[in-house]
Design a protein around this motif. Structure first.
Motif, short mmCIF file in Angstrom:
data_model
loop_
_atom_site.label_atom_id
_atom_site.label_comp_id
_atom_site.label_asym_id
_atom_site.label_seq_id
_atom_site.Cartn_x
_atom_site.Cartn_y
_atom_site.Cartn_z
N ALA A 1 0.84 -1.21 0.00
CA ALA A 1 0.00 0.00 0.00
C ALA A 1 0.87 1.25 0.00
O ALA A 1 0.61 2.22 -0.74
N LEU A 2 1.94 1.23 0.80
CA LEU A 2 2.82 2.40 0.87
C LEU A 2 3.51 2.64 -0.47
O LEU A 2 3.59 3.78 -0.94
N THR A 3 4.02 1.55 -1.08
CA THR A 3 4.70 1.73 -2.37
C THR A 3 3.73 2.27 -3.42
O THR A 3 4.08 3.18 -4.17
N SER A 4 2.53 1.72 -3.43
CA SER A 4 1.55 2.16 -4.43
C SER A 4 1.18 3.62 -4.22
O SER A 4 1.16 4.43 -5.16
N TRP A 5 0.90 3.97 -2.98
CA TRP A 5 0.49 5.34 -2.68
C TRP A 5 1.62 6.34 -2.98
O TRP A 5 1.41 7.36 -3.62
N SER A 6 2.83 5.99 -2.53
CA SER A 6 3.93 6.95 -2.71
C SER A 6 4.30 7.09 -4.19
O SER A 6 4.63 8.18 -4.65
N ALA A 7 4.24 5.96 -4.96
CA ALA A 7 4.66 6.04 -6.36
C ALA A 7 3.60 6.68 -7.25
O ALA A 7 3.94 7.30 -8.26
N VAL A 8 2.34 6.53 -6.88
CA VAL A 8 1.26 7.02 -7.75
C VAL A 8 0.77 8.40 -7.32
O VAL A 8 0.57 9.29 -8.14
N LEU A 9 0.61 8.59 -6.01
CA LEU A 9 -0.01 9.82 -5.53
C LEU A 9 0.98 10.80 -4.89
O LEU A 9 1.02 11.97 -5.25
N ALA A 10 1.77 10.31 -3.95
CA ALA A 10 2.61 11.24 -3.19
C ALA A 10 3.80 11.75 -3.99
O ALA A 10 4.21 12.90 -3.85
N TYR A 11 4.38 10.89 -4.82
CA TYR A 11 5.59 11.29 -5.53
C TYR A 11 5.61 10.66 -6.91
O TYR A 11 6.41 9.77 -7.20
N PRO A 12 4.68 11.06 -7.79
CA PRO A 12 4.64 10.47 -9.14
C PRO A 12 5.87 10.91 -9.95
O PRO A 12 6.07 12.11 -10.16
N PHE A 13 6.68 9.97 -10.32
CA PHE A 13 7.95 10.27 -10.98
C PHE A 13 8.05 9.45 -12.26
O PHE A 13 7.95 8.23 -12.22
N ASN A 14 8.20 10.15 -13.40
CA ASN A 14 8.27 9.45 -14.68
C ASN A 14 9.68 8.92 -14.89
O ASN A 14 10.61 9.68 -15.13
N SER A 15 9.82 7.59 -14.78
CA SER A 15 11.12 6.98 -14.96
C SER A 15 11.11 6.18 -16.26
O SER A 15 10.61 5.06 -16.31
N GLY A 16 11.61 6.79 -17.31
CA GLY A 16 11.69 6.11 -18.61
C GLY A 16 10.34 5.73 -19.19
O GLY A 16 10.24 4.77 -19.95
N GLY A 17 9.30 6.47 -18.82
CA GLY A 17 7.97 6.22 -19.38
C GLY A 17 7.27 5.02 -18.79
O GLY A 17 6.22 4.60 -19.28
N ARG A 18 7.84 4.43 -17.75
CA ARG A 18 7.18 3.27 -17.14
C ARG A 18 5.92 3.72 -16.40
O ARG A 18 5.86 4.86 -15.93
N PRO A 19 4.93 2.83 -16.30
CA PRO A 19 3.71 3.24 -15.58
C PRO A 19 4.03 3.58 -14.12
O PRO A 19 4.94 2.99 -13.53
N LEU A 20 3.26 4.53 -13.59
CA LEU A 20 3.53 4.92 -12.19
C LEU A 20 3.30 3.74 -11.25
O LEU A 20 4.05 3.52 -10.33
N TRP A 21 2.21 3.01 -11.52
CA TRP A 21 1.91 1.85 -10.66
C TRP A 21 2.60 0.62 -11.24
O TRP A 21 1.96 -0.28 -11.77
N SER A 22 3.93 0.59 -11.16
CA SER A 22 4.71 -0.54 -11.69
C SER A 22 4.76 -1.63 -10.64
O SER A 22 5.83 -1.94 -10.08
N TRP A 23 3.61 -2.24 -10.38
CA TRP A 23 3.51 -3.12 -9.21
C TRP A 23 4.48 -4.31 -9.24
O TRP A 23 4.97 -4.70 -8.17
N PRO A 24 4.81 -4.89 -10.41
CA PRO A 24 5.78 -6.00 -10.33
C PRO A 24 7.12 -5.57 -9.75
O PRO A 24 7.79 -6.34 -9.06
N ALA A 25 7.51 -4.33 -10.03
CA ALA A 25 8.78 -3.84 -9.51
C ALA A 25 8.70 -3.53 -8.02
O ALA A 25 9.74 -3.37 -7.36
N PHE A 26 7.48 -3.41 -7.49
CA PHE A 26 7.35 -3.16 -6.05
C PHE A 26 7.50 -4.46 -5.25
O PHE A 26 7.75 -4.43 -4.04
#
Lengths: 171, 447
Positions: free
Chosen positions: A67-92
């Motif tokens: 939940a923390l990874t999803s929230w921080s990557a999508v809402l709190a700190y959305p950061f475009n890293s090489g065009g990957r989706p913000l919710w890159s859940w497999p990488a979490f």
């Protein structure tokens, strides 16, 4: 019950013999201490809740970090890293799996402390001389009985089974 | 008596087990050899600390890392140490779950090795950050800059892998150790040591209820530890495999890294067990048969490593990818070829000596092969990084790598600190699990 019969055995076989006979004689065993985790202990008091606590803590820890990874990557700190989706859940998942395992272990050990009554550094059992043997080489049995013929019968069973030491403790 | 014995006949009673392990710890003073080893290990650790101090003052420019081989020694050494560290808990938990009797004499050393090796491993990624003072930014915490970790980064995966694995291994180690701490607490000795062990034993009495709880917890943790260990080193493998570099983007990397960890870890356990057995007089509970069993595992792992290298070469040939083929040619014929051949000799050829039964218990052969494996695995970690990064896709980025004195001093420092921790472990805690050896003895002779 007005007395406690104590006995120390120097082998698991003798201890088991005494235990079996005492139980067969409908005696009340009020304490057992051993120098290792004998298989003959079987299932019983002390084990309840350890596995559920481990699983629940592990799943809760993993879910919380996911939940923390999803929230921080999508809402709190959305950061475009090489065009990957913000919710890159497999990488979490690597962090989530590791953390879940850790928190599961913490939950299991916390339940061990609770079930085994650990952190009680000053327990009355430490004042009993027989219990001192259990951490090295002795199998100790404590049986509730009444002083007199009843106690003598218990002590006889213990001696017959091979107790290397026995005594009666009366209040 | 039930078949093969894993203790000497001189260990006949439960008290003998306790005395064999506890007496060298509590009754004997540290000898001259121990102090000399402490001085030597401390000197190495000090050299490493000085090198780290210089690195913190002047930065990574003191290292051999360059614009192509950006990972260099720090990440190679990290992978090597965490490989050794992974093996201890894996060995202990796997053998516990499969009820291997020979585990009792070795699991404590293997688990301690894990704790110390993972601690050493953790130093390198922090130093390699370039700005190590900010390493805590890897952890998620509310901050005034409103920044959060980049969860897609392999660096963040490593942070969670190391921290989780280290803390979990401490729990696993402690749960197995508690009954033995109570034994030391109850054994006659100085009041100070009794208080020390009594505090650590947390009130353990050895009641039936406590044993049931301890046994259940230990096995539950072991069941978690096996996949955890595999995942930790798989993550290290993914650090490489998830990148887009020739020779790294291979699905075999995660399992190949796990086997490599087991391989180097067993080699280290053999060395530690040989030293502890001799130094603490543990010949009664650590037998040649234990080394025979470990040598067989090293042999099997060596064969798997050989097959993994062959799979790498085959993949490059089968894919027809020019960059992959170039890396394989570079391995065999490039400027690092001597190290590559030495790596193959250490990791694939040396373990083949263990096909001969009598060599599996000969101390010089055990030491020689274990050292060859450890050096071979270290070379493998170095070469995985240097070869691919030296000759990647872009020719303008081709650079050779040469470590500096500071690189070697930091590595030597971690080796010194690791040995120092093992020496302290040998003087402070029972290196063999007394309660599990008692149980083993009872099963063997009905003690």
């Amino acid at each position: 019950m007005t007395a406690v019969a104590w006995a120390v055995f120097d082998s698991e076989g003798a201890y088991l013999r005494a235990r079996t006979r005492l139980i067969g004689n409908e005696r009340r065993i009020i304490g057992e201490w051993l120098p290792y985790a004998a298989d003959s202990l079987g299932e019983g008091a002390g084990q309840a809740g350890i596995r559920p606590a481990t699983v629940i803590a592990g799943v809760a820890g993993a879910a919380a970090l996911f939940a923390l990874t999803s929230w921080s990557a999508v809402l709190a700190y959305p950061f475009n890293s090489g065009g990957r989706p913000l919710w890159s859940w497999p990488a979490f998942l690597p962090a989530v799996v590791e953390f879940g395992a850790l928190i599961g272990g913490v939950g299991g050990v916390a339940m061990l402390f609770r079930r085994a009554g650990l952190t009680r550094l000053n327990h009355p059992a430490f004042a009993i001389p027989e219990v001192d043997h259990a951490s090295r080489d002795g199998f100790v049995l404590a049986v509730g009985c009444d002083a007199g013929p009843d106690a003598n019968a218990v002590l006889a069973i213990m001696a017959d089974a091979g107790a290397v030491h026995s005594r009666l403790q009366t209040p | 008596m039930t078949g093969r014995r894993w203790t000497l006949p001189s260990i006949a009673t439960l008290s003998d087990v306790t005395e064999a392990v506890a007496a060298p710890l509590m009754d004997r003073r540290a000898g001259r050899d121990w102090w000399l080893a402490v001085i030597g290990a401390s000197a190495l650790a000090l050299a490493g600390a000085v090198a780290i101090g210089f690195s913190l003052e002047w930065g990574p420019g003191l290292w051999g890392n360059n614009t192509a081989v950006v990972w260099g020694f720090p990440i190679a050494n990290y992978v090597w140490w965490i490989g050794i560290g992974n093996a201890g808990t894996l060995i202990s938990s796997l053998l516990l779950l499969t009820r291997q009797k020979w585990r009792a004499s070795l699991n404590r050393m293997a688990e301690a090795m894990t704790l110390f090796a993972v601690s050493m491993a953790g130093i390198f990624p922090i130093l390699h950050l370039g700005r190590p003072m900010y390493f805590y930014w890897l952890a998620p915490y509310p901050n005034t800059m409103q920044l959060w970790p980049q969860w897609r980064s392999a660096l963040v995966w490593d942070f969670w892998a190391i921290v989780s694995y280290l803390l979990f291994s401490i729990l696993f180690f402690y749960v197995g150790l508690v009954p033995d701490l109570a034994t030391l607490r109850d054994r006659p000795g100085s009041r100070g040591w009794q208080r020390f062990y009594g505090f650590l034993a947390m009130g353990w009495q050895g009641s039936a209820r406590q044993w049931r709880a301890q046994e259940r917890t230990h096995r539950t943790l072991a069941a978690i530890a096996v996949p955890l260990v595999c995942s930790v080193h798989s993550i290290v493998g993914l650090d490489f495999a998830a990148s887009l570099m020739p020779g790294w983007t291979e699905s075999i990397f995660p399992p190949y890294f796990v086997v490599g960890a087991l391989f180097s870890g067993f080699a280290m356990v053999v060395l530690i067990a040989l030293v502890m057995r001799r130094a603490l007089g543990l010949q009664g509970v650590i037998l040649p048969a234990h080394f025979d069993a470990m040598a067989k595992v090293i042999l099997a792992a060596g064969i798997v490593m050989g097959a993994s290298y062959a799979a790498e070469w085959f993949s490059a040939w089968w894919s027809g990818e020019a960059a992959d083929l170039r890396v394989v040619r570079f391995e065999f014929t490039g400027p690092y070829r001597a190290f590559y051949w030495a790596m193959l000799a250490g990791n694939v050829l040396a373990p083949q000596l263990f096909w001969v039964k009598r060599w599996r218990t000969r101390v010089p052969v055990l030491i020689g092969v274990s050292l060859a494996v450890l050096v071979g695995m270290w070379l493998e970690r170095i070469l995985i990084i240097c070869e691919t990064l030296s000759i990647g896709y872009e020719p303008s980025f081709w650079r050779l790598y040469a470590p500096t004195l500071v690189d070697f001093a930091i590595l030597a420092g971690t080796v010194g600190a690791f040995v120092l921790l093992l020496l302290l472990f040998g003087r402070l805690l029972p290196v063999v699990s007394m309660h599990e050896t008692r149980k083993l003895l009872a099963e063997e002779v009905g003690a």
